[in-house]
Design a protein around this motif. Structure first.
Motif, short mmCIF file in Angstrom:
data_model
loop_
_atom_site.label_atom_id
_atom_site.label_comp_id
_atom_site.label_asym_id
_atom_site.label_seq_id
_atom_site.Cartn_x
_atom_site.Cartn_y
_atom_site.Cartn_z
N GLY A 35 1.64 6.30 -6.86
CA GLY A 35 0.57 7.26 -7.18
C GLY A 35 1.05 8.69 -7.06
O GLY A 35 0.75 9.55 -7.89
N ILE A 36 1.82 8.95 -6.00
CA ILE A 36 2.35 10.31 -5.80
C ILE A 36 3.35 10.65 -6.90
O ILE A 36 3.32 11.76 -7.46
CB ILE A 36 2.99 10.44 -4.39
CG1 ILE A 36 1.90 10.40 -3.33
CG2 ILE A 36 3.79 11.72 -4.28
CD1 ILE A 36 2.42 10.33 -1.90
N ALA B 116 0.84 -1.20 0.00
CA ALA B 116 0.00 0.00 0.00
C ALA B 116 0.87 1.25 0.00
O ALA B 116 0.60 2.23 -0.69
CB ALA B 116 -0.94 -0.01 1.19
N VAL B 117 1.95 1.23 0.78
CA VAL B 117 2.86 2.37 0.83
C VAL B 117 3.53 2.56 -0.53
O VAL B 117 3.65 3.68 -1.04
CB VAL B 117 3.89 2.20 1.97
CG1 VAL B 117 5.00 3.23 1.87
CG2 VAL B 117 3.21 2.28 3.33
N GLU B 118 3.97 1.44 -1.13
CA GLU B 118 4.60 1.55 -2.46
C GLU B 118 3.60 2.04 -3.51
O GLU B 118 3.95 2.86 -4.37
CB GLU B 118 5.20 0.20 -2.85
CG GLU B 118 6.45 -0.16 -2.09
CD GLU B 118 6.97 -1.56 -2.44
OE1 GLU B 118 6.37 -2.23 -3.30
OE2 GLU B 118 7.98 -1.97 -1.83
N ASP B 119 2.36 1.50 -3.42
CA ASP B 119 1.32 1.98 -4.37
C ASP B 119 1.06 3.48 -4.18
O ASP B 119 0.93 4.23 -5.16
CB ASP B 119 0.02 1.20 -4.15
CG ASP B 119 0.11 -0.23 -4.64
OD1 ASP B 119 1.06 -0.53 -5.39
OD2 ASP B 119 -0.78 -1.04 -4.29
N ARG B 120 1.02 3.88 -2.92
CA ARG B 120 0.80 5.30 -2.63
C ARG B 120 1.98 6.12 -3.16
O ARG B 120 1.79 7.18 -3.75
CB ARG B 120 0.64 5.48 -1.11
CG ARG B 120 0.47 6.89 -0.67
CD ARG B 120 -0.89 7.41 -1.01
NE ARG B 120 -1.02 8.76 -0.47
CZ ARG B 120 -1.76 9.67 -1.00
NH1 ARG B 120 -2.47 9.40 -2.07
NH2 ARG B 120 -1.84 10.86 -0.47
N GLU B 121 3.18 5.61 -2.97
CA GLU B 121 4.38 6.30 -3.46
C GLU B 121 4.35 6.39 -4.98
O GLU B 121 4.64 7.44 -5.56
CB GLU B 121 5.63 5.56 -2.98
CG GLU B 121 6.93 6.27 -3.30
CD GLU B 121 8.16 5.51 -2.77
OE1 GLU B 121 9.25 5.79 -3.27
OE2 GLU B 121 8.00 4.67 -1.87
#
Length: 164
Positions: free
Chosen positions: A43-44, A36-41
């Motif tokens: 996405g950012i 989730a953190v990598e996906d969020r990263e």
């Protein structure tokens, strides 16, 4: 006092429980959380790249707008210059045409004046000739009314005819 001083068995089972919990968390919780953190990263990063692309696109659009405005201004100036040139040419042509018409009118007026002058001179000559004949007729009548004057006139004419 068994609770205050832990024994080897308690430390062992606590360590095993902790390692099992760590293993379970690593297997089931850390991967989804890190994912989730990598996906969020990601996405950012994509959002930042998209914002950068949008900024570049806006700069390009701004540059295109400036170029189009400059071209429009140049075209407007060219059209205005062409219109001024056409206006100047039309005015010059109109002046030339007016000068030409004025010269024609002046020539026609001079010709009419000359014609009227010749007609007046001719009429004046005719009038002078008529008056001269009337005067001569009156003089001759006066001269011929007297018999002595008639004889004298005939003799003088004969004298002149002989001389010529």
């Amino acid at each position: 006092m068994d609770l205050i001083t832990p024994g080897f068995g308690l430390v062992f089972w606590t360590a095993i429980t902790f390692l099992c919990l760590l293993f379970i968390l690593r297997k089931f919780a850390w991967k989804p959380i890190l994912g989730a953190v990598e996906d969020r990263e990601e996405g950012i990063k994509k959002a930042l790249a998209s914002a950068e692309n949008a900024r570049k696109e806006m700069e390009n659009l701004h540059a295109d707008n400036e170029r189009i405005l400059n071209e429009a201004r140049a075209e407007r100036e060219a059209l205005l210059k062409e219109a001024r040139d056409i206006k100047t040419k039309m005015i010059a042509d109109a002046k030339d045409e007016a000068q030409s018409q004025a010269n024609k009118i002046i020539e026609q007026a001079q010709a009419a004046i000359e014609s009227e002058k010749k007609a007046a001179m001719s009429e004046l000559k005719n009038h002078v000739a008529t008056l001269s004949l009337e005067i001569a007729e009156k003089v001759v009548r006066e001269e011929l009314s007297n018999k002595d004057k008639q004889i004298q006139l005939v003799e003088s004419m004969l004298g002149e005819a002989i001389l010529n």
